[in-house]
Write a protein that holds these residues in place. Sequence first.
Motif, PDB file in Angstrom:
ATOM      1  N   LYS A   1       0.812  -1.217   0.000  1.00  0.00           N
ATOM      2  CA  LYS A   1       0.000   0.000   0.000  1.00  0.00           C
ATOM      3  C   LYS A   1       0.850   1.274   0.000  1.00  0.00           C
ATOM      4  O   LYS A   1       0.298   2.372  -0.130  1.00  0.00           O
ATOM      5  N   SER A   2       2.158   1.147   0.157  1.00  0.00           N
ATOM      6  CA  SER A   2       3.027   2.321   0.233  1.00  0.00           C
ATOM      7  C   SER A   2       2.787   3.260  -0.938  1.00  0.00           C
ATOM      8  O   SER A   2       2.590   2.813  -2.064  1.00  0.00           O
ATOM      9  N   SER A   3       2.787   4.544  -0.638  1.00  0.00           N
ATOM     10  CA  SER A   3       2.597   5.665  -1.577  1.00  0.00           C
ATOM     11  C   SER A   3       1.159   5.799  -2.071  1.00  0.00           C
ATOM     12  O   SER A   3       0.898   6.598  -2.955  1.00  0.00           O
ATOM     13  N   HIS A   4       0.218   5.064  -1.497  1.00  0.00           N
ATOM     14  CA  HIS A   4      -1.188   5.201  -1.875  1.00  0.00           C
ATOM     15  C   HIS A   4      -1.949   6.075  -0.872  1.00  0.00           C
ATOM     16  O   HIS A   4      -1.619   6.112   0.307  1.00  0.00           O
ATOM     17  N   VAL A   5      -2.953   6.767  -1.365  1.00  0.00           N
ATOM     18  CA  VAL A   5      -3.915   7.462  -0.527  1.00  0.00           C
ATOM     19  C   VAL A   5      -5.221   6.683  -0.667  1.00  0.00           C
ATOM     20  O   VAL A   5      -5.728   6.517  -1.778  1.00  0.00           O
ATOM     21  N   ILE A   6      -5.737   6.192   0.464  1.00  0.00           N
ATOM     22  CA  ILE A   6      -6.892   5.290   0.433  1.00  0.00           C
ATOM     23  C   ILE A   6      -8.046   5.915   1.207  1.00  0.00           C
ATOM     24  O   ILE A   6      -7.911   6.241   2.386  1.00  0.00           O
ATOM     25  N   TYR A   7      -9.173   6.107   0.521  1.00  0.00           N
ATOM     26  CA  TYR A   7     -10.371   6.701   1.120  1.00  0.00           C
ATOM     27  C   TYR A   7     -11.365   5.602   1.464  1.00  0.00           C
ATOM     28  O   TYR A   7     -11.625   4.714   0.659  1.00  0.00           O
ATOM     29  N   HIS A   8     -11.951   5.680   2.664  1.00  0.00           N
ATOM     30  CA  HIS A   8     -12.919   4.695   3.130  1.00  0.00           C
ATOM     31  C   HIS A   8     -14.206   5.409   3.537  1.00  0.00           C
ATOM     32  O   HIS A   8     -14.175   6.349   4.332  1.00  0.00           O
ATOM     33  N   SER A   9     -15.322   4.968   3.004  1.00  0.00           N
ATOM     34  CA  SER A   9     -16.621   5.449   3.471  1.00  0.00           C
ATOM     35  C   SER A   9     -17.577   4.261   3.465  1.00  0.00           C
ATOM     36  O   SER A   9     -17.249   3.199   2.940  1.00  0.00           O
ATOM     37  N   SER A  10     -18.729   4.436   4.064  1.00  0.00           N
ATOM     38  CA  SER A  10     -19.687   3.339   4.064  1.00  0.00           C
ATOM     39  C   SER A  10     -21.085   3.888   3.890  1.00  0.00           C
ATOM     40  O   SER A  10     -21.357   5.045   4.193  1.00  0.00           O
ATOM     41  N   GLY A  11     -21.947   3.041   3.379  1.00  0.00           N
ATOM     42  CA  GLY A  11     -23.333   3.415   3.172  1.00  0.00           C
ATOM     43  C   GLY A  11     -24.188   2.174   3.070  1.00  0.00           C
ATOM     44  O   GLY A  11     -23.679   1.061   2.907  1.00  0.00           O
TER      45      GLY A  11
ATOM     46  N   CYS B   1     -17.099   1.350   1.058  1.00  0.00           N
ATOM     47  CA  CYS B   1     -16.602   1.808  -0.236  1.00  0.00           C
ATOM     48  C   CYS B   1     -15.146   2.221  -0.052  1.00  0.00           C
ATOM     49  O   CYS B   1     -14.809   2.942   0.886  1.00  0.00           O
ATOM     50  N   VAL B   2     -14.293   1.766  -0.952  1.00  0.00           N
ATOM     51  CA  VAL B   2     -12.866   2.044  -0.849  1.00  0.00           C
ATOM     52  C   VAL B   2     -12.371   2.578  -2.181  1.00  0.00           C
ATOM     53  O   VAL B   2     -12.670   2.026  -3.231  1.00  0.00           O
ATOM     54  N   ALA B   3     -11.597   3.662  -2.134  1.00  0.00           N
ATOM     55  CA  ALA B   3     -10.962   4.201  -3.330  1.00  0.00           C
ATOM     56  C   ALA B   3      -9.491   4.390  -3.019  1.00  0.00           C
ATOM     57  O   ALA B   3      -9.132   5.032  -2.036  1.00  0.00           O
ATOM     58  N   ALA B   4      -8.622   3.802  -3.832  1.00  0.00           N
ATOM     59  CA  ALA B   4      -7.180   3.898  -3.620  1.00  0.00           C
ATOM     60  C   ALA B   4      -6.538   4.620  -4.796  1.00  0.00           C
ATOM     61  O   ALA B   4      -6.750   4.239  -5.947  1.00  0.00           O
ATOM     62  N   PHE B   5      -5.763   5.660  -4.490  1.00  0.00           N
ATOM     63  CA  PHE B   5      -5.069   6.436  -5.522  1.00  0.00           C
ATOM     64  C   PHE B   5      -3.572   6.221  -5.391  1.00  0.00           C
ATOM     65  O   PHE B   5      -3.015   6.293  -4.288  1.00  0.00           O
ATOM     66  N   ASN B   6      -2.914   5.968  -6.525  1.00  0.00           N
ATOM     67  CA  ASN B   6      -1.468   5.780  -6.489  1.00  0.00           C
ATOM     68  C   ASN B   6      -0.751   7.126  -6.568  1.00  0.00           C
ATOM     69  O   ASN B   6      -1.387   8.178  -6.557  1.00  0.00           O
ATOM     70  N   SER B   7       0.560   7.102  -6.680  1.00  0.00           N
ATOM     71  CA  SER B   7       1.352   8.335  -6.664  1.00  0.00           C
ATOM     72  C   SER B   7       1.138   9.189  -7.909  1.00  0.00           C
ATOM     73  O   SER B   7       1.539  10.349  -7.928  1.00  0.00           O
ATOM     74  N   PHE B   8       0.512   8.640  -8.944  1.00  0.00           N
ATOM     75  CA  PHE B   8       0.189   9.410 -10.149  1.00  0.00           C
ATOM     76  C   PHE B   8      -1.196  10.033 -10.066  1.00  0.00           C
ATOM     77  O   PHE B   8      -1.638  10.700 -10.993  1.00  0.00           O
ATOM     78  N   GLY B   9      -1.920   9.762  -8.968  1.00  0.00           N
ATOM     79  CA  GLY B   9      -3.274  10.269  -8.826  1.00  0.00           C
ATOM     80  C   GLY B   9      -4.288   9.444  -9.583  1.00  0.00           C
ATOM     81  O   GLY B   9      -5.417   9.876  -9.791  1.00  0.00           O
TER      82      GLY B   9
END
Length: 189
Positions: A143-153, A168-176
């Motif tokens: 997971k290094s260098s990722h920004v990971i967003y977590h929400s639920s519904g 719900c999970v969204a993971a963005f790498n270093s390139f966005g």
Amino acid sequence: MGNIIDMASFEHLRRSNTDDRYTCPKTNVTFPHIYKVMIPDGELINDQATFLGTFSAYYQLKEEPRHGNSTLPGFPPSTATEIATLQAEDGFYLDIIHFSRKERWEGFRDACFHLGMDMEAVSWTANEHGFFILLVKEDDAKKSSHVIYHSSGVEYVNELGQMLECRCVAAFNSFGVIVPYASIETYMD
């Protein structure tokens, strides 16, 4: 929790609002900005706090630095820069978790400290979209260098014929670029 909905399926919607914050297309939660704060490093030399000429980076959900050496004589000010990605060489990742209820948010935050997480690795804020915690983590090299967003519904699950809380999970790498969460997740046997 129920199924995990991987937001990589909704890449075309990932940054739909004008201020470039991530909005989950399934839960409609808009996450706060992330700030990289540079704090001047110092140490005591001859009983005098002295700036070492270097800075340490901290990540948080508020622009104003939580603390720092900037108030000491001879130290430069701390700076905060809004970021959306990490660098490819960063050996850590950011988890940003949304909570709809204050009690869950406070409980999670308190548990982080109870379980020994460093104060510098946890940041929190609340706004009109709910309650958020940012964790700076180093426990999974994938997971290094990722920004990971977590929400639920709550989602209707046809196979079960009922409503179920889904994450719900969204993971963005270093390139966005949004990437499938399964490609960076480590599963225990």
